[in-house]
Design a protein around this motif. Structure first.
Motif, short mmCIF file in Angstrom:
data_model
loop_
_atom_site.label_atom_id
_atom_site.label_comp_id
_atom_site.label_asym_id
_atom_site.label_seq_id
_atom_site.Cartn_x
_atom_site.Cartn_y
_atom_site.Cartn_z
N THR A 49 -25.38 -5.72 39.68
CA THR A 49 -25.49 -6.59 38.52
C THR A 49 -26.93 -6.58 38.02
O THR A 49 -27.83 -6.01 38.64
N SER A 50 -27.15 -7.21 36.87
CA SER A 50 -28.51 -7.33 36.34
C SER A 50 -28.54 -8.49 35.36
O SER A 50 -27.50 -8.96 34.87
N LYS A 51 -29.74 -8.91 35.03
CA LYS A 51 -29.93 -9.86 33.95
C LYS A 51 -29.74 -9.12 32.63
O LYS A 51 -29.63 -7.90 32.59
N SER A 52 -29.73 -9.88 31.52
CA SER A 52 -29.30 -9.29 30.25
C SER A 52 -30.44 -8.70 29.42
O SER A 52 -30.19 -8.04 28.43
N PHE A 53 -31.70 -8.93 29.80
CA PHE A 53 -32.79 -8.38 29.00
C PHE A 53 -32.98 -6.90 29.31
O PHE A 53 -32.51 -6.40 30.34
#
Length: 323
Positions: A49-53
């Motif tokens: 997963t990752s953050k959206s930036f």
């Protein structure tokens, strides 16, 4: 049960992203293989997963592409909206690997206020807390630091003869003009304490008068700084692609005010125990990541409009990590 959970959270994240008016990037990484066809993760099932930036998504795509090339069956949940959803997915056991920042772990997740200026010491502190409290393994950090900084246009830095924030503090009052966003202006570890640290307190006729500071949207700070109007110095993030694209000169934080934000791959403890080869594989990525490289990769997405999946794949191929 694992497949059900990962499928459920994938649907949840897609719906959340759609609700925010965004397009989910889930599952959109390139097929590749390791040189020589090696498959050290054959049989592994991993959720990335990752953050959206932009930078978070890029790091997630690099990781998903590389680990899938190593033989893992990878579920791609990159681009989770906000920091909380990706973090919570990992804490819940619904995601296995997430790129984080040491400063974020220290300040946002553990509410620490002490400024630890040594990046390795800060990483060790965060590593130990996260391992003890959540059984999350913060692997050794990459060679980039996405922290706050101040920059000037190249011509302005040369004209004023500044290379550091101490040099800025030594300028005449009229030259100490700043552009910052509202969030950084009001942070307890942001602009006002920084000015005090450098001996030029805010709203002081001998420091930085209130009229010398322009508060604006973060995205506008970069072009304003490049034009040196209305400010000589603007707050930037050190790995932002606009730093290089606009030929900005990042000033040295010579009094070590800003906390390090070293990028770090975080893996659930149960997963790293099951697949210890992840240490070597993720280390192979981390050791290649620098401030300048992240500026380049971020710029290809934010400025040139390339897809993060393509940028991740191209970089891995350029490093001869996949084929």
């Amino acid at each position: 049960m694992r497949l059900v959970r990962t499928g459920s959270i994938a649907l949840l994240l897609v719906s959340l992203l759609a609700g925010c008016g965004l397009v989910s990037s889930s599952g959109t990484f390139h097929d590749a293989s390791l040189p020589g066809g090696e498959r050290p993760l054959d049989g592994a099932k991993l959720v990335v997963t990752s953050k959206s930036f932009t930078e978070g998504v890029l790091l997630g795509k690099i990781t998903a592409t590389y680990l899938a090339a190593a033989g893992a069956e990878v579920t791609d949940l990159t681009g989770a909206p906000g920091s909380a959803s990706s973090r919570q997915a990992q804490l819940n056991g619904d995601a296995d690997i997430l790129w984080e920042y040491t400063g974020t772990g220290w300040v946002n997740y553990h509410n620490e206020t002490e400024t630890i200026v040594d990046p390795k010491e800060l990483w060790q502190q965060v590593h130990d807390i996260e391992k003890r409290d959540y059984n999350l393994e913060w692997l050794p950090p990459a060679n980039f630091n996405d922290t706050y900084a101040f920059a000037a246009s190249g011509p302005t830095a040369q004209r004023l003869g500044v290379e550091s924030l101490s040099d800025v503090a030594a300028l005449p009052v009229g030259d100490r003009t700043f552009c910052v966003d509202d969030e950084f202006f009001s942070r307890s570890d942001g602009f006002l304490p920084m000015l005090t640290k450098y001996g030029i307190p805010y709203n002081d006729p001998n420091g930085v008068p209130a009229g010398n500071v322009t508060r604006m949207d973060a995205g506008v700070v970069y072009p304003a700084t490049a034009k040196s109007a209305p400010c000589n110095f603007g707050m930037v993030y050190t790995t932002d692609g606009r730093v290089k694209n606009l030929d900005l000169t990042v000033l040295d934080d010579d009094k070590k005010y800003f906390l390090p934000y070293s990028g770090t791959a975080v893996v659930r403890g149960a997963i790293i125990e099951e697949y210890p080869q992840l240490r070597t594989l993720l280390g192979t990525i981390s050791e290649r990541l620098t401030d300048q490289l992240m500026q380049d990769l971020n710029g290809r997405v934010d400025i040139d409009g390339e897809d993060p999946s393509d940028v991740a794949y191209d970089w891995l191929r350029s490093e001869k990590l996949v084929e």
